[in-house]
Design a protein around this motif. Structure first.
Motif, PDB file in Angstrom:
ATOM      1  N   ALA A  69     -11.289 -12.899 -17.123  1.00 40.76           N
ATOM      2  CA  ALA A  69      -9.997 -13.591 -17.208  1.00 40.76           C
ATOM      3  C   ALA A  69      -9.695 -13.981 -18.651  1.00 40.76           C
ATOM      4  O   ALA A  69      -8.548 -13.853 -19.116  1.00 40.76           O
ATOM      5  CB  ALA A  69     -10.005 -14.830 -16.316  1.00 40.76           C
ATOM      6  N   ALA A  70     -10.712 -14.426 -19.375  1.00 41.94           N
ATOM      7  CA  ALA A  70     -10.506 -14.806 -20.782  1.00 41.94           C
ATOM      8  C   ALA A  70     -10.094 -13.598 -21.620  1.00 41.94           C
ATOM      9  O   ALA A  70      -9.189 -13.687 -22.445  1.00 41.94           O
ATOM     10  CB  ALA A  70     -11.785 -15.428 -21.341  1.00 41.94           C
ATOM     11  N   VAL A  71     -10.736 -12.468 -21.395  1.00 41.38           N
ATOM     12  CA  VAL A  71     -10.374 -11.242 -22.134  1.00 41.38           C
ATOM     13  C   VAL A  71      -8.921 -10.881 -21.847  1.00 41.38           C
ATOM     14  O   VAL A  71      -8.159 -10.515 -22.741  1.00 41.38           O
ATOM     15  CB  VAL A  71     -11.318 -10.074 -21.762  1.00 41.38           C
ATOM     16  N   ARG A  72      -8.543 -11.002 -20.596  1.00 39.36           N
ATOM     17  CA  ARG A  72      -7.155 -10.664 -20.195  1.00 39.36           C
ATOM     18  C   ARG A  72      -6.143 -11.648 -20.798  1.00 39.36           C
ATOM     19  O   ARG A  72      -5.086 -11.235 -21.259  1.00 39.36           O
ATOM     20  CB  ARG A  72      -7.079 -10.690 -18.677  1.00 39.36           C
ATOM     21  N   LEU A  73      -6.487 -12.923 -20.795  1.00 45.23           N
ATOM     22  CA  LEU A  73      -5.552 -13.948 -21.273  1.00 45.23           C
ATOM     23  C   LEU A  73      -5.459 -14.034 -22.799  1.00 45.23           C
ATOM     24  O   LEU A  73      -4.386 -14.321 -23.326  1.00 45.23           O
ATOM     25  CB  LEU A  73      -5.949 -15.319 -20.713  1.00 45.23           C
ATOM     26  N   ILE A  74      -6.556 -13.803 -23.478  1.00 48.33           N
ATOM     27  CA  ILE A  74      -6.556 -13.956 -24.932  1.00 48.33           C
ATOM     28  C   ILE A  74      -5.678 -12.916 -25.602  1.00 48.33           C
ATOM     29  O   ILE A  74      -4.934 -13.223 -26.535  1.00 48.33           O
ATOM     30  CB  ILE A  74      -8.000 -13.910 -25.487  1.00 48.33           C
ATOM     31  N   GLY A  75      -5.747 -11.671 -25.140  1.00 49.28           N
ATOM     32  CA  GLY A  75      -4.925 -10.617 -25.731  1.00 49.28           C
ATOM     33  C   GLY A  75      -5.221 -10.402 -27.206  1.00 49.28           C
ATOM     34  O   GLY A  75      -4.393 -10.678 -28.061  1.00 49.28           O
ATOM     35  N   PHE A  76      -6.430  -9.937 -27.506  1.00 49.09           N
ATOM     36  CA  PHE A  76      -6.832  -9.678 -28.887  1.00 49.09           C
ATOM     37  C   PHE A  76      -5.871  -8.703 -29.539  1.00 49.09           C
ATOM     38  O   PHE A  76      -5.265  -7.859 -28.884  1.00 49.09           O
ATOM     39  CB  PHE A  76      -8.245  -9.089 -28.926  1.00 49.09           C
ATOM     40  N   ASP A  77      -5.790  -8.798 -30.874  1.00 46.03           N
ATOM     41  CA  ASP A  77      -4.971  -7.831 -31.609  1.00 46.03           C
ATOM     42  C   ASP A  77      -5.653  -6.478 -31.584  1.00 46.03           C
ATOM     43  O   ASP A  77      -6.856  -6.361 -31.563  1.00 46.03           O
ATOM     44  CB  ASP A  77      -4.756  -8.293 -33.055  1.00 46.03           C
ATOM     45  N   HIS A  78      -4.859  -5.423 -31.582  1.00 41.87           N
ATOM     46  CA  HIS A  78      -5.398  -4.059 -31.537  1.00 41.87           C
ATOM     47  C   HIS A  78      -5.097  -3.331 -32.814  1.00 41.87           C
ATOM     48  O   HIS A  78      -4.168  -3.448 -33.452  1.00 41.87           O
ATOM     49  CB  HIS A  78      -4.837  -3.271 -30.378  1.00 41.87           C
ATOM     50  N   LEU A  91     -11.463  -6.895 -36.325  1.00 42.91           N
ATOM     51  CA  LEU A  91     -12.424  -7.823 -35.734  1.00 42.91           C
ATOM     52  C   LEU A  91     -12.035  -8.159 -34.294  1.00 42.91           C
ATOM     53  O   LEU A  91     -12.890  -8.307 -33.422  1.00 42.91           O
ATOM     54  CB  LEU A  91     -12.506  -9.092 -36.593  1.00 42.91           C
ATOM     55  N   GLY A  92     -10.749  -8.243 -34.020  1.00 49.37           N
ATOM     56  CA  GLY A  92     -10.273  -8.507 -32.661  1.00 49.37           C
ATOM     57  C   GLY A  92     -10.679  -7.408 -31.696  1.00 49.37           C
ATOM     58  O   GLY A  92     -11.091  -7.685 -30.565  1.00 49.37           O
ATOM     59  N   GLN A  93     -10.567  -6.156 -32.132  1.00 49.71           N
ATOM     60  CA  GLN A  93     -10.975  -5.028 -31.289  1.00 49.71           C
ATOM     61  C   GLN A  93     -12.481  -5.089 -31.019  1.00 49.71           C
ATOM     62  O   GLN A  93     -12.931  -4.858 -29.898  1.00 49.71           O
ATOM     63  CB  GLN A  93     -10.620  -3.713 -31.975  1.00 49.71           C
ATOM     64  N   MET A  94     -13.244  -5.447 -32.045  1.00 49.86           N
ATOM     65  CA  MET A  94     -14.693  -5.550 -31.879  1.00 49.86           C
ATOM     66  C   MET A  94     -15.045  -6.646 -30.867  1.00 49.86           C
ATOM     67  O   MET A  94     -15.862  -6.445 -29.970  1.00 49.86           O
ATOM     68  CB  MET A  94     -15.351  -5.851 -33.225  1.00 49.86           C
ATOM     69  N   LYS A  95     -14.401  -7.805 -30.982  1.00 53.36           N
ATOM     70  CA  LYS A  95     -14.674  -8.915 -30.065  1.00 53.36           C
ATOM     71  C   LYS A  95     -14.310  -8.543 -28.633  1.00 53.36           C
ATOM     72  O   LYS A  95     -15.052  -8.846 -27.701  1.00 53.36           O
ATOM     73  CB  LYS A  95     -13.926 -10.168 -30.501  1.00 53.36           C
ATOM     74  N   ARG A  96     -13.169  -7.909 -28.459  1.00 55.02           N
ATOM     75  CA  ARG A  96     -12.741  -7.522 -27.113  1.00 55.02           C
ATOM     76  C   ARG A  96     -13.728  -6.532 -26.489  1.00 55.02           C
ATOM     77  O   ARG A  96     -14.120  -6.684 -25.335  1.00 55.02           O
ATOM     78  CB  ARG A  96     -11.342  -6.919 -27.146  1.00 55.02           C
ATOM     79  N   THR A  97     -14.145  -5.542 -27.252  1.00 60.69           N
ATOM     80  CA  THR A  97     -15.092  -4.560 -26.747  1.00 60.69           C
ATOM     81  C   THR A  97     -16.410  -5.221 -26.364  1.00 60.69           C
ATOM     82  O   THR A  97     -16.983  -4.925 -25.314  1.00 60.69           O
ATOM     83  CB  THR A  97     -15.332  -3.447 -27.796  1.00 60.69           C
ATOM     84  N   LEU A  98     -16.872  -6.150 -27.202  1.00 59.46           N
ATOM     85  CA  LEU A  98     -18.128  -6.849 -26.900  1.00 59.46           C
ATOM     86  C   LEU A  98     -18.015  -7.676 -25.619  1.00 59.46           C
ATOM     87  O   LEU A  98     -18.928  -7.679 -24.793  1.00 59.46           O
ATOM     88  CB  LEU A  98     -18.541  -7.723 -28.075  1.00 59.46           C
ATOM     89  N   LEU A  99     -16.892  -8.356 -25.444  1.00 63.96           N
ATOM     90  CA  LEU A  99     -16.707  -9.140 -24.218  1.00 63.96           C
ATOM     91  C   LEU A  99     -16.634  -8.244 -22.983  1.00 63.96           C
ATOM     92  O   LEU A  99     -17.175  -8.588 -21.925  1.00 63.96           O
ATOM     93  CB  LEU A  99     -15.456 -10.011 -24.320  1.00 63.96           C
ATOM     94  N   GLU A 100     -15.987  -7.084 -23.106  1.00 65.04           N
ATOM     95  CA  GLU A 100     -15.923  -6.158 -21.984  1.00 65.04           C
ATOM     96  C   GLU A 100     -17.308  -5.638 -21.611  1.00 65.04           C
ATOM     97  O   GLU A 100     -17.647  -5.514 -20.437  1.00 65.04           O
ATOM     98  CB  GLU A 100     -14.986  -4.994 -22.306  1.00 65.04           C
TER      99      GLU A 100
END
Length: 164
Positions: free
Chosen positions: A155-164, A109-118
């Motif tokens: 900046a939020a995507v960079r700072l949050i550091g979702f799990d991969h 789910l973290g990978q999905m959220k990160r991709t969506l934000l990007e």
């Protein structure tokens, strides 16, 4: 009772179906914008922008790009939800593996959220460019809200550091 509770996860199939229909609609809308750009190019339609035909063609194609990207996002959501929440719990048969492109393979789910934000950052960038071109001759100060949003999300995507 617990089995019924966990069976509710299949309600997420509505998310999958809705996202697939939304993706199809956005692809058709993008195609329509592209067709309108060609009509302008060949003189089958009259330009209504003060910047002329070339500027309106550019705006139409940027709009089509925006819609195609959003369609791909909806497609990504549909596949992600299906494989994360529905397919992962179904029993696998030996040859039932579905070949998926690398960009559609979601592990968490973290990978999905990160991709969506990007992708949202890219969508906002295209929107900013489109609005900048449309607001001729001078854009208002309100247009600065979009790049500020882009910077904040990036900046939020960079700072949050979702799990991969």
């Amino acid at each position: 009772m617990i089995n019924a509770f966990f069976a509710i996860r299949f309600v997420s199939i509505l998310v999958v179906i809705g996202s697939l229909f939304g993706a199809l609609l956005m692809m058709l809308t993008g195609f329509s914008e592209t067709l309108a750009a060609y009509q302008l190019f060949f003189g089958l339609k009259e330009s209504h922008m003060t910047g002329g035909v070339n500027l309106e063609i550019t705006v139409k194609l940027l709009s089509a790009l925006d819609q195609f990207l959003f369609g791909l996002v909806l497609l990504y959501i549909a596949y992600s939800v299906y494989f994360l929440f529905i397919r992962s719990e179904l029993p696998e048969e030996p040859n039932s593996r579905i070949p998926m492109p690398k960009w559609l393979q979601v592990q968490s789910l973290g990978q999905m959220k990160r991709t969506l934000l990007e992708v949202i950052v890219v969508l906002l960038s295209v929107l900013f460019l489109k609005l900048g071109l449309e607001s001729q001759p001078t854009p208002g100060w309100e247009i600065l809200i979009i790049p500020l949003g882009i910077v904040a999300i990036a900046a939020a995507v960079r700072l949050i550091g979702f799990d991969h």
